[in-house]
Each structure stands twice: as structure tokens, then as C-alpha cells.
Design a protein around this motif. Structure first.
Motif, PDB file in Angstrom:
ATOM      1  N   ALA A  24       0.829  -1.200   0.000  1.00 24.82           N
ATOM      2  CA  ALA A  24       0.000   0.000   0.000  1.00 24.82           C
ATOM      3  C   ALA A  24       0.868   1.257   0.000  1.00 24.82           C
ATOM      4  N   HIS A  25       1.964   1.238   0.751  1.00 24.16           N
ATOM      5  CA  HIS A  25       2.896   2.382   0.721  1.00 24.16           C
ATOM      6  C   HIS A  25       3.353   2.652  -0.712  1.00 24.16           C
ATOM      7  N   LEU A  26       3.735   1.585  -1.402  1.00 20.35           N
ATOM      8  CA  LEU A  26       4.280   1.720  -2.752  1.00 20.35           C
ATOM      9  C   LEU A  26       3.212   2.174  -3.742  1.00 20.35           C
ATOM     10  N   MET A  66      14.752  -2.851   4.341  1.00 22.91           N
ATOM     11  CA  MET A  66      13.491  -3.269   3.737  1.00 22.91           C
ATOM     12  C   MET A  66      12.949  -2.200   2.789  1.00 22.91           C
ATOM     13  N   THR A  67      13.113  -0.942   3.167  1.00 20.98           N
ATOM     14  CA  THR A  67      12.645   0.156   2.315  1.00 20.98           C
ATOM     15  C   THR A  67      13.454   0.209   1.020  1.00 20.98           C
ATOM     16  N   SER A  73      13.225  -1.298  -7.616  1.00 20.99           N
ATOM     17  CA  SER A  73      12.845  -1.495  -9.020  1.00 20.99           C
ATOM     18  C   SER A  73      12.207  -0.258  -9.651  1.00 20.99           C
ATOM     19  N   ASN A  74      11.904   0.770  -8.868  1.00 20.36           N
ATOM     20  CA  ASN A  74      11.272   1.982  -9.404  1.00 20.36           C
ATOM     21  C   ASN A  74      12.314   3.100  -9.429  1.00 20.36           C
ATOM     22  N   PRO A 193       6.512  -6.667  -0.819  1.00 17.91           N
ATOM     23  CA  PRO A 193       7.280  -7.174  -1.953  1.00 17.91           C
ATOM     24  C   PRO A 193       8.013  -8.461  -1.571  1.00 17.91           C
ATOM     25  N   ALA A 194       8.242  -9.304  -2.566  1.00 17.92           N
ATOM     26  CA  ALA A 194       8.879 -10.597  -2.313  1.00 17.92           C
ATOM     27  C   ALA A 194      10.230 -10.438  -1.619  1.00 17.92           C
TER      28      ALA A 194
END
Length: 207
Positions: A24-26, A66-67, A73-74, A193-194
Motif C-alpha cells: 500500500a505504501h508503494l 526493507m525500504t 525497481s522503481n 514485496p517478495a
């Protein structure tokens, strides 16, 4: 050879404990980036958030890692550890000042938060100075209507010019629920994310 690099003009600031960061953050950050034509979104993990006093949080190193894994990838997502390197409470005004200093006075800053938080802006540290320094984007959340009349009454012109709203997908995901699921041995696939899921398992977080 002519320099073709364009200056960064519009920057989103996505602060949070990120304990852990989740989908949701992403999704919210990407929606705001697109809607407000932001050049980049800075994810800034909080070291010592004033509103989380008394609750144990994962070590800053893990939350930062983790962040970074979640946003890698963005190309429009960047991670800053500025609050982790600062002593004392993670006041947003100090963060905004540091971002402005780094990217220049011409950069427009957009502080991304939830509509429930917008209702509590009057309790923030030096909020009028903060509103004068950056825009706020309140992302709508279920069950958290915004009292726009009260905002105008409290902040006047600043509320009308600096506080914006954006409807985002209603993703019922919370870091609290993720931590609970890990403690209970339940799956957290597709809510983080994985790479973040693998990191949590590898490091034994939230057990």
C-alpha cells in the motif's frame, strides 16, 4: 557537450516508520507521483517518530534495508536515511528543511500522508511553518473523512493553497497486521514485496 540533465523540480516525501514497508505504501506513492507529476519520491524511514513513543519498533538498520529492497525497481523512488542519522525526534519540519537544502529552494515539495493524518495537522510541530515550506497530499482512506472547513478555519490561505487530496485504491494493508501475521506464522505474500518477505524471514523479524 551540452548538459542535458534536468533539475529536479517536484519531490514527494513519503515518511513513515516502515515497520515493515508494504504494497500500500508503494501503490500510494506511485499514484501521487503520477497525479502530481513528481520527478521523484523520497522514502524516509523515521528514526524516532514522536507519535510512536512507547512502541517497540524494529531496528533502524532493518527498516532502512526493507525500504531499499521495496523501492529498488522503481527509478523514481529514492530512499533517504537522513532521519536515521539525526538525533532526537523525527520532526517533519526538520526533514523538509534538509530536503530543501539538498535539492534547492526552487524544488517544490509534496508531503504524502493519509487523510486521517491531515485531520491531526494542527497537533504537528510548527505546522504553519511546515505548510509554508511544502505542499501536503492527503490520500483518502476508508472511514477517515476530511473536515475541509475546519482546515480552512485553522490555516486559512495555507489550507487552500497547500493542502491537496487524492483518492487512492482502498488497500486494507497495515504494518501492524503484517507483524501479527508473521508472529502467528501466517503468509505475508503479496502484501509486501517478495524481497521484503524474504528479508523478514531471513532476519527473523517480528517473531
Amino acid at each position: 557537450m551540452e548538459d542535458t540533465l534536468q533539475p529536479i523540480r517536484r519531490i514527494g516525501i513519503m515518511g513513515g516508520t516502515f515497520d515493515p514497508i508494504h504494497m500500500a505504501h508503494l501503490a500510494i506513492a506511485e499514484q501521487v507521483r503520477e497525479a502530481f507529476a513528481l520527478d521523484l519520491v523520497l522514502f524516509i524511514p523515521a528514526a524516532n517518530p514522536p507519535h510512536k513513543q512507547g512502541r517497540k519498533v524494529a531496528p533502524a538498520y532493518h527498516r532502512l534495508m526493507m525500504t531499499q529492497l521495496a523501492t529498488y525497481s522503481n527509478s523514481c523512488f529514492h530512499v533517504s536515511k537522513q532521519e536515521l542519522e539525526r538525533t532526537g525526534p523525527s520532526y517533519s519540519l526538520l526533514t523538509v528543511r534538509e530536503v530543501q537544502e539538498k535539492y534547492g529552494a526552487d524544488a517544490e515539495l509534496y508531503f504524502i500522508t493519509g487523510s486521517d493524518t491531515i485531520n491531526e495537522l494542527h497537533t504537528w510541530y510548527h505546522i504553519e511553518e511546515l505548510l509554508d515550506s511544502c505542499h501536503f497530499v492527503g490520500t483518502t482512506r476508508p472511514g477517515a473523512p476530511v473536515d475541509k472547513e475546519d482546515l480552512v478555519k485553522r490555516f486559512g490561505r495555507l489550507a487552500e493553497e497547500k493542502i491537496h487530496f487524492l483518492a487512492v485504491p482502498e488497500l486494507e494493508i497495515s504494518s501492524t497486521d503484517i507483524r501479527q501475521r508473521v508472529r502467528c506464522g501466517k503468509s505475508i505474500k503479496y502484501v509486501v514485496p517478495a524481497a521484503v518477505e524474504a528479508y523478514i524471514r531471513k532476519e527473523g523479524l517480528y517473531q
